[in-house]
Design a protein around this motif. Structure first.
Motif, PDB file in Angstrom:
ATOM      1  N   GLU A  27       0.833  -1.203   0.000  1.00  0.00           N
ATOM      2  CA  GLU A  27       0.000   0.000   0.000  1.00  0.00           C
ATOM      3  C   GLU A  27       0.866   1.252   0.000  1.00  0.00           C
ATOM      4  O   GLU A  27       1.979   1.259   0.533  1.00  0.00           O
ATOM      5  CB  GLU A  27      -0.908   0.039   1.228  1.00  0.00           C
ATOM      6  CG  GLU A  27      -1.992  -1.002   1.204  1.00  0.00           C
ATOM      7  CD  GLU A  27      -2.925  -0.914   2.399  1.00  0.00           C
ATOM      8  OE1 GLU A  27      -2.615  -0.191   3.374  1.00  0.00           O
ATOM      9  OE2 GLU A  27      -3.971  -1.588   2.364  1.00  0.00           O
ATOM     10  N   LEU A  28       0.299   2.290  -0.599  1.00  0.00           N
ATOM     11  CA  LEU A  28       0.877   3.628  -0.570  1.00  0.00           C
ATOM     12  C   LEU A  28      -0.202   4.538  -0.012  1.00  0.00           C
ATOM     13  O   LEU A  28      -1.267   4.677  -0.629  1.00  0.00           O
ATOM     14  CB  LEU A  28       1.281   4.078  -1.976  1.00  0.00           C
ATOM     15  CG  LEU A  28       1.729   5.526  -2.127  1.00  0.00           C
ATOM     16  CD1 LEU A  28       3.027   5.763  -1.370  1.00  0.00           C
ATOM     17  CD2 LEU A  28       1.905   5.889  -3.598  1.00  0.00           C
ATOM     18  N   ASN A  29       0.036   5.079   1.152  1.00  0.00           N
ATOM     19  CA  ASN A  29      -0.961   5.932   1.823  1.00  0.00           C
ATOM     20  C   ASN A  29      -2.310   5.230   1.971  1.00  0.00           C
ATOM     21  O   ASN A  29      -3.360   5.828   1.752  1.00  0.00           O
ATOM     22  CB  ASN A  29      -1.128   7.251   1.078  1.00  0.00           C
ATOM     23  CG  ASN A  29       0.160   8.042   1.018  1.00  0.00           C
ATOM     24  OD1 ASN A  29       0.948   8.031   1.952  1.00  0.00           O
ATOM     25  ND2 ASN A  29       0.392   8.716  -0.089  1.00  0.00           N
ATOM     26  N   GLY A  30      -2.271   3.930   2.281  1.00  0.00           N
ATOM     27  CA  GLY A  30      -3.485   3.171   2.512  1.00  0.00           C
ATOM     28  C   GLY A  30      -4.176   2.650   1.266  1.00  0.00           C
ATOM     29  O   GLY A  30      -5.186   1.959   1.352  1.00  0.00           O
ATOM     30  N   LEU A  31      -3.632   2.947   0.082  1.00  0.00           N
ATOM     31  CA  LEU A  31      -4.231   2.484  -1.177  1.00  0.00           C
ATOM     32  C   LEU A  31      -3.377   1.363  -1.771  1.00  0.00           C
ATOM     33  O   LEU A  31      -2.145   1.471  -1.804  1.00  0.00           O
ATOM     34  CB  LEU A  31      -4.334   3.632  -2.175  1.00  0.00           C
ATOM     35  CG  LEU A  31      -5.196   4.807  -1.733  1.00  0.00           C
ATOM     36  CD1 LEU A  31      -5.056   5.957  -2.721  1.00  0.00           C
ATOM     37  CD2 LEU A  31      -6.645   4.395  -1.577  1.00  0.00           C
TER      38      LEU A  31
ATOM     39  N   VAL B 224       7.774   7.008  -6.327  1.00  0.00           N
ATOM     40  CA  VAL B 224       7.709   7.393  -4.919  1.00  0.00           C
ATOM     41  C   VAL B 224       8.920   6.837  -4.175  1.00  0.00           C
ATOM     42  O   VAL B 224       9.563   5.894  -4.629  1.00  0.00           O
ATOM     43  CB  VAL B 224       6.422   6.866  -4.243  1.00  0.00           C
ATOM     44  CG1 VAL B 224       5.183   7.438  -4.909  1.00  0.00           C
ATOM     45  CG2 VAL B 224       6.367   5.360  -4.243  1.00  0.00           C
TER      46      VAL B 224
ATOM     47  N   GLU C  38       7.960   5.111   1.538  1.00  0.00           N
ATOM     48  CA  GLU C  38       6.522   5.416   1.626  1.00  0.00           C
ATOM     49  C   GLU C  38       5.649   4.172   1.457  1.00  0.00           C
ATOM     50  O   GLU C  38       4.471   4.201   1.771  1.00  0.00           O
ATOM     51  CB  GLU C  38       6.120   6.435   0.556  1.00  0.00           C
ATOM     52  CG  GLU C  38       6.720   7.814   0.755  1.00  0.00           C
ATOM     53  CD  GLU C  38       6.279   8.756  -0.330  1.00  0.00           C
ATOM     54  OE1 GLU C  38       5.059   9.053  -0.388  1.00  0.00           O
ATOM     55  OE2 GLU C  38       7.137   9.191  -1.130  1.00  0.00           O
TER      56      GLU C  38
ATOM     57  N   GLU D  59       4.241   0.383   2.089  1.00  0.00           N
ATOM     58  CA  GLU D  59       3.993  -0.443   3.262  1.00  0.00           C
ATOM     59  C   GLU D  59       3.477  -1.801   2.836  1.00  0.00           C
ATOM     60  O   GLU D  59       2.499  -1.901   2.083  1.00  0.00           O
ATOM     61  CB  GLU D  59       2.957   0.257   4.134  1.00  0.00           C
ATOM     62  CG  GLU D  59       3.002  -0.154   5.569  1.00  0.00           C
ATOM     63  CD  GLU D  59       2.119   0.740   6.431  1.00  0.00           C
ATOM     64  OE1 GLU D  59       1.342   0.166   7.192  1.00  0.00           O
ATOM     65  OE2 GLU D  59       2.201   1.969   6.301  1.00  0.00           O
TER      66      GLU D  59
END
Length: 60
Positions: free
Chosen positions: A19-23, A51, A55, A57
């Motif tokens: 995920e990147l920022n929850g997406l 990115v 960042e 996850e």
């Protein structure tokens, strides 16, 4: 996430959720010299961006 783990995820045979920022995103490539990854949104492959690997996850 670190560079080494991002490279392992790209090379993995099974899908590893990231995920990147929850997406949810898919890692397309990693540039270790710049510590960045090119990713795209899972639901929209045209939505790609570069990115910092930090960042990203891994979803466990």
């Amino acid at each position: 996430m670190n560079i080494h783990r991002a490279q392992e995820i790209i090379a993995a045979d099974e899908k590893i959720e990231v995920e990147l920022n929850g997406l949810p995103v898919w890692i397309d490539s990693v540039d270790p010299s710049r510590a960045v990854a090119k990713v795209h949104a899972e639901q929209n492959p045209a939505d790609s961006r570069v990115v910092s690997v930090q960042e990203l996850e891994e979803v466990r």
